[in-house]
Design a protein around this motif. Structure first.
Motif, short mmCIF file in Angstrom:
data_model
loop_
_atom_site.label_atom_id
_atom_site.label_comp_id
_atom_site.label_asym_id
_atom_site.label_seq_id
_atom_site.Cartn_x
_atom_site.Cartn_y
_atom_site.Cartn_z
N SER A 104 9.14 23.97 -46.41
CA SER A 104 10.52 23.79 -47.21
C SER A 104 11.80 24.02 -46.31
N THR A 105 11.80 25.12 -45.63
CA THR A 105 12.72 25.54 -44.60
C THR A 105 12.77 24.60 -43.50
N PHE A 106 11.74 24.19 -43.07
CA PHE A 106 11.62 23.32 -41.78
C PHE A 106 11.90 21.80 -42.44
N MET A 107 11.71 21.60 -43.45
CA MET A 107 12.23 20.06 -44.09
C MET A 107 13.41 20.29 -44.12
N MET A 108 14.56 21.27 -44.47
CA MET A 108 15.90 21.11 -44.55
C MET A 108 16.64 20.76 -43.39
N ALA A 109 16.13 21.04 -42.01
CA ALA A 109 16.59 20.68 -40.95
C ALA A 109 16.53 19.07 -40.56
N SER A 110 15.45 18.35 -41.44
CA SER A 110 15.36 16.97 -41.06
C SER A 110 15.63 16.01 -42.54
N CYS A 111 16.25 16.75 -43.22
CA CYS A 111 16.56 15.89 -44.44
C CYS A 111 17.97 14.84 -44.09
N ASN A 112 17.88 13.89 -44.70
CA ASN A 112 18.87 12.77 -44.33
C ASN A 112 20.00 12.55 -45.40
N SER A 113 19.75 13.46 -46.66
CA SER A 113 20.66 13.21 -47.79
C SER A 113 20.79 14.61 -48.54
N TRP A 114 21.67 14.92 -49.32
CA TRP A 114 22.04 15.95 -49.86
C TRP A 114 21.19 16.10 -51.00
N LEU A 162 21.61 28.68 -43.69
CA LEU A 162 22.41 28.73 -42.45
C LEU A 162 22.16 27.43 -41.81
N LEU A 163 21.04 26.73 -41.83
CA LEU A 163 21.04 25.25 -41.30
C LEU A 163 21.89 24.49 -41.83
N ILE A 164 22.14 24.55 -43.22
CA ILE A 164 22.86 23.64 -43.88
C ILE A 164 24.19 23.77 -43.55
N LEU A 165 24.76 25.02 -43.39
CA LEU A 165 26.18 25.12 -42.95
C LEU A 165 26.21 24.82 -41.42
N ILE A 166 25.19 24.84 -40.52
CA ILE A 166 25.62 24.31 -39.12
C ILE A 166 25.60 23.04 -39.16
N PHE A 167 24.51 22.28 -39.71
CA PHE A 167 24.36 20.76 -39.51
C PHE A 167 25.17 19.78 -40.43
N TYR A 168 25.43 20.19 -41.44
CA TYR A 168 26.02 19.44 -42.62
C TYR A 168 27.43 19.61 -43.06
N ILE A 169 28.04 20.82 -42.71
CA ILE A 169 29.31 21.11 -42.98
C ILE A 169 30.00 21.09 -41.81
N ASN A 170 31.05 20.40 -41.73
CA ASN A 170 32.06 20.22 -40.53
C ASN A 170 33.32 20.58 -40.64
#
Length: 327
Positions: A17-27, A133-141
């Protein structure tokens, strides 16, 4: 503790599930992965053999469910109410910070850490922080100033509150909060991936500490003087890793902080200076632990040096990894 098929499934889904977060394309898919991650960690908490796993599991479930509700509300309302889009982004970020145990939601984190076993503490302090942490890096700008403020308060509270603790699990919880502040301090710039490098370095330093603490089964500093099965190699390994975790040069833990500090000084000199000043509180916390273990050694001078695998591994992590980081 017996490793069963339920535990195997829980750990497997927890990792996937953690690895899947880095490849998701929707919230929405991110929310589903976070829910899977939450539900699979609860059996890991209950796997321990202490007396308070139920309390820790209930606290973790309630807080994570509240954060998930905030997250899904912000996701759906951001598509329908364009006038409240900025407000929904703040709610979304607050939900992510709640899941990480960051400021202003740090009190549940320390309470859960004090109620669960060392193995669960290890997973909660390392792997469970990677997904948010991956969500903050890749999805919050956006929200750069918010990240700077939260990271600064994390470092301050992690050091200040840690100086007043004697429970080792609470100390490691506040240590994790302080290091989380360093990871989040670069999220406001263009070098966001440095937080992942810092996370990897922190994980390598803290995993042996949790393993040794679980093996010796120490929960507070006062218990250290009532046990007689700790060896000199384990004792010296903990002392060495604590110094490296504090960021004392020239140990390995100093390099990721120096890497982050170089970026902060170039972008915001006041921010970098404040992080260094507040880190002195964390240094006092680590040195207090170090001298407590040293006092135990001097009261038990009959401990013999045994160059086992754990000792050599901790020496390699604390010293020999330094040239690799510099390269």
């Amino acid at each position: 503790m017996k490793f069963s098929s339920v535990m195997f499934m829980s750990v497997t889904v927890l990792v996937l599930s953690t690895f899947m977060m880095a490849s998701c394309n929707s919230w929405f898919s991110l929310w589903v992965c976070l829910e899977l991650n939450m539900f699979m960690f609860i059996p890991v908490i209950m796997w321990g053999n202490t007396d308070n796993e139920e309390e820790g599991a209930v606290k973790y479930f309630i807080i994570q469910s509240l954060a998930s509700a905030m997250l899904v509300i912000s996701i759906f309302y951001s598509f329908n109410l364009s006038n409240f889009e900025v407000v929904m982004v703040y709610i979304l970020v607050m939900a992510i910070l709640m899941k990480m145990g960051s400021f202003p939601f740090i009190f549940w984190y320390t309470s859960v850490m004090k109620s669960i076993s060392w193995v669960s503490c290890m997973i909660l302090s390392t792997w469970q922080k990677l997904g948010p942490l991956l969500i903050l890096i890749f999805y919050i700008n956006s929200l750069n100033k918010l990240f700077l403020f939260v990271s600064l308060i994390n470092v301050f509270i992690g050091g200040c509150a840690g100086c007043m603790q004697s429970d080792l699990r609470a100390l490691m919880a506040y240590s994790s909060i302080s290091h989380l502040g360093w990871m989040m301090s670069v999220l406001s710039g263009v070098y966001k991936m440095l937080s992942i490098i810092y996370f990897i370095m922190y994980t390598l330093l803290v995993l042996p500490i949790f393993f040794i603490m679980a093996f010796v089964n120490i929960k507070s500093m006062s218990m250290l003087f009532s046990i007689n099965k700790i060896s000199f190699s384990n004792l010296f390994s903990i002392m060495l890793l604590i110094l490296s975790l504090s960021g004392l040069p020239p140990l390995s833990g100093f390099m990721p902080k120096l890497m982050i500090l170089n970026i902060l000084i170039l972008d915001n000199f006041f921010m970098g200076l404040s992080m260094v000043i507040f880190s002195m509180l964390s240094m006092y916390m680590y040195l207090n632990m170090f001298f407590t273990f040293m006092l135990f050694y001097y009261l038990n001078m009959d401990l013999k040096l045994e160059l086992d695998f754990v000792f050599m591994l901790c020496v390699m992590i604390s010293f020999m990894m330094l040239p690799v980081v510099m390269i």
